[in-house]
Enzyme design. Structure first.
Site, PDB file in Angstrom:
ATOM      1  N   LYS A   1      -6.870   3.451   3.220  1.00 37.87           N
ATOM      2  CA  LYS A   1      -6.166   4.522   3.946  1.00 37.87           C
ATOM      3  C   LYS A   1      -6.071   5.827   3.133  1.00 37.87           C
ATOM      4  O   LYS A   1      -6.306   6.914   3.656  1.00 37.87           O
ATOM      5  CB  LYS A   1      -4.758   4.043   4.285  1.00 37.87           C
TER       6      LYS A   1
ATOM      7  N   GLY B   1      -4.445 -15.350  -8.804  1.00 39.77           N
ATOM      8  CA  GLY B   1      -4.302 -16.245  -7.655  1.00 39.77           C
ATOM      9  C   GLY B   1      -3.077 -17.107  -7.875  1.00 39.77           C
ATOM     10  O   GLY B   1      -2.589 -17.219  -8.997  1.00 39.77           O
TER      11      GLY B   1
ATOM     12  N   CYS C   1      -5.274 -12.640 -15.113  1.00 39.30           N
ATOM     13  CA  CYS C   1      -4.278 -13.663 -14.867  1.00 39.30           C
ATOM     14  C   CYS C   1      -4.933 -15.013 -14.578  1.00 39.30           C
ATOM     15  O   CYS C   1      -5.568 -15.591 -15.451  1.00 39.30           O
ATOM     16  CB  CYS C   1      -3.371 -13.199 -13.731  1.00 39.30           C
ATOM     17  N   TYR C   2      -4.854 -15.479 -13.344  1.00 34.37           N
ATOM     18  CA  TYR C   2      -5.544 -16.728 -12.988  1.00 34.37           C
ATOM     19  C   TYR C   2      -7.042 -16.605 -13.268  1.00 34.37           C
ATOM     20  O   TYR C   2      -7.712 -17.594 -13.606  1.00 34.37           O
ATOM     21  CB  TYR C   2      -5.300 -17.013 -11.503  1.00 34.37           C
TER      22      TYR C   2
ATOM     23  N   SER D   1      -6.329   9.123  18.875  1.00 33.22           N
ATOM     24  CA  SER D   1      -4.889   8.965  19.078  1.00 33.22           C
ATOM     25  C   SER D   1      -4.117  10.137  18.486  1.00 33.22           C
ATOM     26  O   SER D   1      -2.940  10.311  18.757  1.00 33.22           O
ATOM     27  CB  SER D   1      -4.415   7.673  18.414  1.00 33.22           C
ATOM     28  N   GLY D   2      -4.783  10.910  17.644  1.00 32.24           N
ATOM     29  CA  GLY D   2      -4.071  12.002  16.979  1.00 32.24           C
ATOM     30  C   GLY D   2      -3.541  11.586  15.624  1.00 32.24           C
ATOM     31  O   GLY D   2      -3.065  12.401  14.857  1.00 32.24           O
ATOM     32  N   GLY D   3      -3.618  10.281  15.323  1.00 33.68           N
ATOM     33  CA  GLY D   3      -3.203   9.784  14.012  1.00 33.68           C
ATOM     34  C   GLY D   3      -4.260  10.108  12.964  1.00 33.68           C
ATOM     35  O   GLY D   3      -5.292  10.711  13.273  1.00 33.68           O
ATOM     36  N   VAL D   4      -3.982   9.688  11.731  1.00 35.63           N
ATOM     37  CA  VAL D   4      -4.862  10.052  10.621  1.00 35.63           C
ATOM     38  C   VAL D   4      -6.278   9.475  10.776  1.00 35.63           C
ATOM     39  O   VAL D   4      -7.262  10.216  10.709  1.00 35.63           O
ATOM     40  CB  VAL D   4      -4.280   9.552   9.270  1.00 35.63           C
ATOM     41  N   ASP D   5      -6.376   8.175  11.008  1.00 38.38           N
ATOM     42  CA  ASP D   5      -7.702   7.542  10.983  1.00 38.38           C
ATOM     43  C   ASP D   5      -8.625   8.082  12.066  1.00 38.38           C
ATOM     44  O   ASP D   5      -9.747   8.506  11.799  1.00 38.38           O
ATOM     45  CB  ASP D   5      -7.595   6.017  11.140  1.00 38.38           C
ATOM     46  N   SER D   6      -8.138   8.056  13.313  1.00 35.97           N
ATOM     47  CA  SER D   6      -9.023   8.502  14.388  1.00 35.97           C
ATOM     48  C   SER D   6      -9.222  10.017  14.322  1.00 35.97           C
ATOM     49  O   SER D   6     -10.289  10.526  14.672  1.00 35.97           O
ATOM     50  CB  SER D   6      -8.518   8.049  15.759  1.00 35.97           C
TER      51      SER D   6
ATOM     52  N   HIS E   1      -1.371  -8.075 -15.559  1.00 38.42           N
ATOM     53  CA  HIS E   1      -1.993  -7.373 -14.427  1.00 38.42           C
ATOM     54  C   HIS E   1      -2.166  -5.879 -14.725  1.00 38.42           C
ATOM     55  O   HIS E   1      -1.212  -5.110 -14.586  1.00 38.42           O
ATOM     56  CB  HIS E   1      -1.119  -7.534 -13.177  1.00 38.42           C
TER      57      HIS E   1
ATOM     58  N   GLU F   1      -3.707  -3.842 -12.930  1.00 35.49           N
ATOM     59  CA  GLU F   1      -3.812  -3.110 -11.664  1.00 35.49           C
ATOM     60  C   GLU F   1      -2.466  -2.647 -11.117  1.00 35.49           C
ATOM     61  O   GLU F   1      -2.416  -1.829 -10.211  1.00 35.49           O
ATOM     62  CB  GLU F   1      -4.555  -3.962 -10.617  1.00 35.49           C
TER      63      GLU F   1
END
Ligand code: XMP
Length: 517
Positions: free
Chosen positions: A373, A57, A84-85, A225-230, A171, A173
């Site tokens: 994603k 943080g 870290c924090y 929409s034709g995108g990845v998610d939908s 870190h 990560e």
């Protein structure tokens, strides 16, 4: 969901890396969820996570009103890792001393391991770690010992094996920490003894079952929409519900060349779903007439989209029993809307199927509400969604309208479509499509003089923008091979009537954004 699923809980103290922590833990095959730093201890107890990770943080632990961990968190008997924090939080809460410092230690450092087990098994002594902190620990609380040090930090890693409380000043990560993944694995799989059961195959099976349970004999509608998610969501819903799943595809006339046909061909013809295309191009264009302001354009498109979609969904609901509206909301969207992250300025009004009118008589179904994603892409692969859908560059909801600077007209859209198609075709042919996170062409409202054959031209300028990025929050411009740039430029200027100049955008984000509007 976390009530039944084994998981790690990440307490968010405002680090820019909090989401990354959760993602890295998930990559180990253990589900991780983020909660605010002040999540009540009773709630933590009830969720029964296998481990707690305290994020970093921006604060100094001694400052007024800064987020601090509840001391009871350390008495739950659940293994804790503070980053870290988070490490400073541990030291502060358990009675050690942190020294406020005005100097930051930022960047690479090299660790000397003092105790190999349990955090540093498989980690090379002297390997690089990534530091980013101001304050430093001066005195450890009782029971904690130093496990690793760096030149500047005698307490680069600390721990108490008995209470299973650990802290890292660096870190693990971030990718710059060479053995970060190993260190996290040592904590999550080793110290906390979590089993790696978070796989996308298991997720799909679980979701199919839970969608069937919840939906029963009713139907579900989705805005495709034709995108990845939908797109991936549609395939999941189709698998779970077959003919009781319906997708409405609003063609706002702002799509790329051949895109509307491709969506229908893929999802209806190839995958066999019930797709209802709505050709609303004229309506959108008429409402955009004379509008130059980018935000105004986005608002008009957002409103019109919702209106058209809602109208179609209502029509459908008259014929079928539809009780649910599915949305491809992802985990990061949910975290932000729950307000765990601090408020950030609206740079652009993003339009997704988000704000639907209240009068729509549907319950919301958001099967991807737990996913990042890249996990949606894995789900897609698991479901056999064609790679050309999964691997596609993102395309904004308002479509080409935000790439056609100033007023949107059919003529300008036509130029843009053709230029975009050429750029993508050449980029694919050169084999670098997957090296680029997003490639786009923008049409500028600027004319300049050129010469073609023996004739003077006075035509529009287009810009090519290609970026690399992990998360689209920041991005760098793609260092494109000059020969490829030349091929794209020659073809765009030679083949697209109305464009006589192509420029390449060499601005990173920030200070620029990915889209130009
Ligand atoms: P910016 O331009 O904000 O874009 O740097 C970051 C990413 O978001 C996409 N984008 C949108 N996506 N609706 C969307 O679904 C929108 O209104 C929208 N605006 C930008 C952009 O294409 C990039 O991938």
């Amino acid at each position: 969901m976390t009530g039944t699923r084994q998981h790690v809980l990440v307490l968010d103290f405002g680090s820019q890396y909090t989401q990354l922590i959760a993602r890295k833990v998930r990559e180990l095959g253990v589900y991780a969820e983020i909660v605010a730093y002040d999540c009540p201890v009773d709630e933590i107890r009830a969720r029964a996570p296998v481990a707690l990770i305290l994020s970093g943080g921006p604060s100094s632990i001694y400052a007024d009103g800064v987020p601090r961990a509840d001391r009871e968190v350390f008495e739950l008997g659940i293994p804790v890792l503070g980053l870290c924090y988070g490490l400073q939080n541990i030291v502060y809460s358990l009675g050690g001393r942190v020294n406020p410092s005005t100097e930051r230690e930022y960047g690479p450092a090299f660790i000397k391991i003092i105790e190999k087990k349990p955090l540093f098994g498989g980690v090379a002594d002297g390997s690089r770690v990534w530091m980013s902190h101001g304050d430093r620990v001066d005195e450890l609380p009782d029971g904690l010992v130093a496990l690793a040090m760096t030149e500047a930090s005698p307490y680069a890693a600390i721990g108490d094996r008995k209470r299973r409380i650990y802290g890292l000043q660096f870190h693990p990560e971030v990718a710059h920490t060479e053995y970060g993944k190993q260190i996290l694995a040592n904590f999550v799989l080793g110290v906390a003894e979590a089993g790696a059961d978070w796989t996308m195959g298991a997720f799909v099976a679980e979701q199919v079952e839970s969608i069937r349970d919840r939906v029963g004999d009713d139907g579900v509608v989705l805005g495709l929409s034709g995108g990845v998610d939908s797109g991936v969501l549609a395939v999941l819903l189709h698998k779970a519900l077959g003919g009781r799943f319906h997708a409405v595809f609003v063609d706002h006339g702002l799509l790329r060349l051949g895109e509307a046909e491709e969506v229908v061909a893929t999802f209806r013809d190839e995958l066999g779903m019930d797709i209802r295309p709505v050709d609303a191009g004229e309506l959108f264009l008429s409402r955009l007439e004379g509008i130059e302001d980018p935000e105004e354009k986005r608002r008009i498109i957002g409103r019109t989209f919702i209106e058209v979609f809602a109208g179609e969904a209502k029509k459908l609901a008259k014929k079928e029993t539809i009780k649910f509206l599915a949305q491809g909301t992802l985990y990061p969207d949910r975290i932000e809307s729950r307000g765990i992250k601090g408020p950030s300025d609206t740079i652009k009004t993003h339009h997704n199927v988000g704000g639907l009118p209240d009068e729509l008589p549907f319950e919301l179904l958001e099967p991807f509400g737990e996913l990042f994603k890249d996990e949606v892409r894995q789900v897609g692969r698991e479901l056999g969604v064609p790679e050309r859908v999964i691997g596609r560059h993102p395309f904004p909801g308002p479509g080409l309208a935000v790439r056609c600077l100033g007023e949107v007209t059919p003529e300008k859209l036509e130029m843009l479509r053709r230029a975009d198609a050429i750029a993508v075709e050449e980029i694919r042919a050169a084999g670098v499509y997957d090296d680029i996170a997003q490639a786009l062409v923008v049409l500028l409202p600027v004319k300049s003089v050129g010469v073609m054959g023996d004739e003077r031209t006075y035509e529009y300028t287009a810009a090519l923008r290609c970026v690399t990025t992990d998360d689209f929050m920041t991005a760098d411009w793609y260092r494109m091979d000059p020969d490829l740039l030349a091929r794209i430029s020659t073809r765009v200027v030679g083949e697209v009537r109305g464009i006589n100049r192509l420029v390449y955008d060499i601005t990173s984000k920030p200070p620029a954004t990915v889209e130009w509007e």
